[in-house]
Design a protein around this motif. Structure first.
Motif, PDB file in Angstrom:
ATOM      1  N   LYS A 182      12.247   0.292  -2.255  1.00 17.48           N
ATOM      2  CA  LYS A 182      11.942   1.110  -1.073  1.00 17.48           C
ATOM      3  C   LYS A 182      10.665   1.885  -1.349  1.00 17.48           C
ATOM      4  O   LYS A 182      10.437   2.353  -2.461  1.00 17.48           O
ATOM      5  CB  LYS A 182      13.073   2.085  -0.784  1.00 17.48           C
ATOM      6  CG  LYS A 182      14.286   1.415  -0.212  1.00 17.48           C
ATOM      7  CD  LYS A 182      15.120   2.421   0.546  1.00 17.48           C
ATOM      8  CE  LYS A 182      16.215   1.753   1.303  1.00 17.48           C
ATOM      9  NZ  LYS A 182      15.794   1.065   2.489  1.00 17.48           N
ATOM     10  N   GLY A 183       9.813   2.016  -0.326  1.00 18.72           N
ATOM     11  CA  GLY A 183       8.571   2.766  -0.476  1.00 18.72           C
ATOM     12  C   GLY A 183       7.375   1.886  -0.771  1.00 18.72           C
ATOM     13  O   GLY A 183       6.295   2.378  -1.065  1.00 18.72           O
ATOM     14  N   LEU A 184       7.574   0.587  -0.663  1.00 18.62           N
ATOM     15  CA  LEU A 184       6.506  -0.377  -0.905  1.00 18.62           C
ATOM     16  C   LEU A 184       6.439  -1.282   0.316  1.00 18.62           C
ATOM     17  O   LEU A 184       7.468  -1.731   0.819  1.00 18.62           O
ATOM     18  CB  LEU A 184       6.852  -1.192  -2.145  1.00 18.62           C
ATOM     19  CG  LEU A 184       5.840  -2.160  -2.703  1.00 18.62           C
ATOM     20  CD1 LEU A 184       4.628  -1.399  -3.237  1.00 18.62           C
ATOM     21  CD2 LEU A 184       6.464  -2.963  -3.835  1.00 18.62           C
ATOM     22  N   ASP A 185       5.236  -1.535   0.828  1.00 20.34           N
ATOM     23  CA  ASP A 185       5.134  -2.337   2.038  1.00 20.34           C
ATOM     24  C   ASP A 185       3.879  -3.186   1.998  1.00 20.34           C
ATOM     25  O   ASP A 185       2.883  -2.836   1.360  1.00 20.34           O
ATOM     26  CB  ASP A 185       5.097  -1.430   3.267  1.00 20.34           C
ATOM     27  CG  ASP A 185       5.587  -2.125   4.524  1.00 20.34           C
ATOM     28  OD1 ASP A 185       5.946  -3.321   4.456  1.00 20.34           O
ATOM     29  OD2 ASP A 185       5.606  -1.483   5.570  1.00 20.34           O
ATOM     30  N   LEU A 186       3.929  -4.312   2.683  1.00 24.81           N
ATOM     31  CA  LEU A 186       2.779  -5.199   2.832  1.00 24.81           C
ATOM     32  C   LEU A 186       2.203  -5.032   4.228  1.00 24.81           C
ATOM     33  O   LEU A 186       2.935  -5.083   5.210  1.00 24.81           O
ATOM     34  CB  LEU A 186       3.206  -6.660   2.662  1.00 24.81           C
ATOM     35  CG  LEU A 186       3.618  -7.121   1.282  1.00 24.81           C
ATOM     36  CD1 LEU A 186       4.155  -8.544   1.354  1.00 24.81           C
ATOM     37  CD2 LEU A 186       2.448  -7.063   0.330  1.00 24.81           C
ATOM     38  N   HIS A 187       0.897  -4.813   4.298  1.00 30.72           N
ATOM     39  CA  HIS A 187       0.185  -4.754   5.576  1.00 30.72           C
ATOM     40  C   HIS A 187      -1.058  -5.619   5.430  1.00 30.72           C
ATOM     41  O   HIS A 187      -1.993  -5.259   4.714  1.00 30.72           O
ATOM     42  CB  HIS A 187      -0.219  -3.319   5.921  1.00 30.72           C
ATOM     43  CG  HIS A 187       0.925  -2.437   6.279  1.00 30.72           C
ATOM     44  ND1 HIS A 187       1.606  -2.542   7.470  1.00 30.72           N
ATOM     45  CD2 HIS A 187       1.527  -1.448   5.597  1.00 30.72           C
ATOM     46  CE1 HIS A 187       2.560  -1.648   7.505  1.00 30.72           C
ATOM     47  NE2 HIS A 187       2.542  -0.966   6.375  1.00 30.72           N
ATOM     48  N   ASP A 188      -1.035  -6.779   6.072  1.00 37.95           N
ATOM     49  CA  ASP A 188      -2.118  -7.751   5.970  1.00 37.95           C
ATOM     50  C   ASP A 188      -2.395  -8.049   4.499  1.00 37.95           C
ATOM     51  O   ASP A 188      -1.530  -8.555   3.815  1.00 37.95           O
ATOM     52  CB  ASP A 188      -3.366  -7.254   6.705  1.00 37.95           C
ATOM     53  CG  ASP A 188      -3.097  -7.051   8.194  1.00 37.95           C
ATOM     54  OD1 ASP A 188      -2.363  -7.875   8.775  1.00 37.95           O
ATOM     55  OD2 ASP A 188      -3.603  -6.070   8.764  1.00 37.95           O
ATOM     56  N   ASP A 189      -3.571  -7.730   3.998  1.00 38.76           N
ATOM     57  CA  ASP A 189      -3.918  -8.004   2.599  1.00 38.76           C
ATOM     58  C   ASP A 189      -3.742  -6.789   1.696  1.00 38.76           C
ATOM     59  O   ASP A 189      -4.178  -6.795   0.547  1.00 38.76           O
ATOM     60  CB  ASP A 189      -5.371  -8.484   2.498  1.00 38.76           C
ATOM     61  CG  ASP A 189      -5.554  -9.865   3.099  1.00 38.76           C
ATOM     62  OD1 ASP A 189      -4.561 -10.619   3.174  1.00 38.76           O
ATOM     63  OD2 ASP A 189      -6.690 -10.197   3.496  1.00 38.76           O
ATOM     64  N   ASP A 190      -3.122  -5.728   2.204  1.00 42.70           N
ATOM     65  CA  ASP A 190      -2.958  -4.498   1.429  1.00 42.70           C
ATOM     66  C   ASP A 190      -1.505  -4.297   1.021  1.00 42.70           C
ATOM     67  O   ASP A 190      -0.585  -4.575   1.790  1.00 42.70           O
ATOM     68  CB  ASP A 190      -3.397  -3.275   2.246  1.00 42.70           C
ATOM     69  CG  ASP A 190      -4.878  -3.317   2.587  1.00 42.70           C
ATOM     70  OD1 ASP A 190      -5.661  -3.765   1.737  1.00 42.70           O
ATOM     71  OD2 ASP A 190      -5.230  -2.905   3.708  1.00 42.70           O
ATOM     72  N   LEU A 191      -1.318  -3.792  -0.178  1.00 40.84           N
ATOM     73  CA  LEU A 191      -0.014  -3.366  -0.660  1.00 40.84           C
ATOM     74  C   LEU A 191       0.013  -1.851  -0.567  1.00 40.84           C
ATOM     75  O   LEU A 191      -0.789  -1.168  -1.196  1.00 40.84           O
ATOM     76  CB  LEU A 191       0.205  -3.814  -2.105  1.00 40.84           C
ATOM     77  CG  LEU A 191       1.551  -3.510  -2.728  1.00 40.84           C
ATOM     78  CD1 LEU A 191       2.664  -4.230  -1.972  1.00 40.84           C
ATOM     79  CD2 LEU A 191       1.566  -3.921  -4.182  1.00 40.84           C
ATOM     80  N   VAL A 192       0.910  -1.311   0.262  1.00 39.31           N
ATOM     81  CA  VAL A 192       0.951   0.124   0.528  1.00 39.31           C
ATOM     82  C   VAL A 192       2.110   0.744  -0.254  1.00 39.31           C
ATOM     83  O   VAL A 192       3.250   0.282  -0.157  1.00 39.31           O
ATOM     84  CB  VAL A 192       1.124   0.406   2.034  1.00 39.31           C
ATOM     85  CG1 VAL A 192       1.219   1.889   2.303  1.00 39.31           C
ATOM     86  CG2 VAL A 192      -0.013  -0.230   2.821  1.00 39.31           C
ATOM     87  N   ILE A 193       1.799   1.790  -1.015  1.00 37.91           N
ATOM     88  CA  ILE A 193       2.814   2.527  -1.755  1.00 37.91           C
ATOM     89  C   ILE A 193       2.987   3.873  -1.075  1.00 37.91           C
ATOM     90  O   ILE A 193       2.048   4.650  -0.975  1.00 37.91           O
ATOM     91  CB  ILE A 193       2.405   2.710  -3.228  1.00 37.91           C
ATOM     92  CG1 ILE A 193       2.229   1.341  -3.886  1.00 37.91           C
ATOM     93  CG2 ILE A 193       3.456   3.538  -3.958  1.00 37.91           C
ATOM     94  CD1 ILE A 193       1.670   1.400  -5.284  1.00 37.91           C
ATOM     95  N   HIS A 194       4.193   4.135  -0.591  1.00 37.30           N
ATOM     96  CA  HIS A 194       4.484   5.390   0.095  1.00 37.30           C
ATOM     97  C   HIS A 194       4.757   6.489  -0.934  1.00 37.30           C
ATOM     98  O   HIS A 194       4.806   6.236  -2.133  1.00 37.30           O
ATOM     99  CB  HIS A 194       5.666   5.205   1.051  1.00 37.30           C
ATOM    100  CG  HIS A 194       5.375   4.168   2.105  1.00 37.30           C
ATOM    101  ND1 HIS A 194       4.620   4.427   3.218  1.00 37.30           N
ATOM    102  CD2 HIS A 194       5.718   2.861   2.185  1.00 37.30           C
ATOM    103  CE1 HIS A 194       4.520   3.330   3.949  1.00 37.30           C
ATOM    104  NE2 HIS A 194       5.181   2.361   3.344  1.00 37.30           N
ATOM    105  N   ASP A 195       4.954   7.711  -0.454  1.00 36.83           N
ATOM    106  CA  ASP A 195       5.126   8.861  -1.336  1.00 36.83           C
ATOM    107  C   ASP A 195       6.198   8.658  -2.403  1.00 36.83           C
ATOM    108  O   ASP A 195       6.014   8.997  -3.553  1.00 36.83           O
ATOM    109  CB  ASP A 195       5.456  10.122  -0.524  1.00 36.83           C
ATOM    110  CG  ASP A 195       4.281  10.580   0.314  1.00 36.83           C
ATOM    111  OD1 ASP A 195       3.140  10.226  -0.036  1.00 36.83           O
ATOM    112  OD2 ASP A 195       4.508  11.268   1.319  1.00 36.83           O
ATOM    113  N   ARG A 196       7.323   8.141  -2.017  1.00 37.14           N
ATOM    114  CA  ARG A 196       8.438   7.989  -2.959  1.00 37.14           C
ATOM    115  C   ARG A 196       8.757   6.511  -3.117  1.00 37.14           C
ATOM    116  O   ARG A 196       9.175   5.846  -2.177  1.00 37.14           O
ATOM    117  CB  ARG A 196       9.645   8.750  -2.447  1.00 37.14           C
ATOM    118  CG  ARG A 196      10.826   8.727  -3.370  1.00 37.14           C
ATOM    119  CD  ARG A 196      11.792   9.858  -3.008  1.00 37.14           C
ATOM    120  NE  ARG A 196      13.058   9.680  -3.659  1.00 37.14           N
ATOM    121  CZ  ARG A 196      13.315  10.052  -4.910  1.00 37.14           C
ATOM    122  NH1 ARG A 196      12.360  10.607  -5.633  1.00 37.14           N
ATOM    123  NH2 ARG A 196      14.506   9.875  -5.438  1.00 37.14           N
TER     124      ARG A 196
END
Length: 82
Positions: A59-73
């Protein structure tokens, strides 16, 4: 490292339990349930091929197009050794 994002968890649950019952379950439950099933089957198949490692639902990790997004927690929701 391999990242897998499941985007149709509600559809998978609906096809297995029916549309009416799927509407009664929260989306987060659907996502968690499908991820757990995928982890179990993936681990079993990889183990059968002789592959060793770990697979996890995070939880707190997401894929958006070519980016790997790490959320706060960032938290490991489930982890299984292969």
């Amino acid at each position: 490292m391999i990242v897998l994002k499941i985007t149709n968890a509600s559809d998978v649950v609906a096809s297995n339990i029916g549309k009416f019952l799927e509407r009664l379950t929260p989306d987060s439950y659907d996502q968690n349930k499908v991820e757990d099933i995928v982890i179990d089957r993936l681990a079993a198949n990889l183990r059968a091929e002789g592959i060793r490692g770990e697979v996890a639902a995070v939880k707190g990790l997401d894929l958006h197009d070519d980016d790997l997004v790490i959320h706060d927690r960032l938290k490991i929701r489930r982890r299984k050794s292969i």
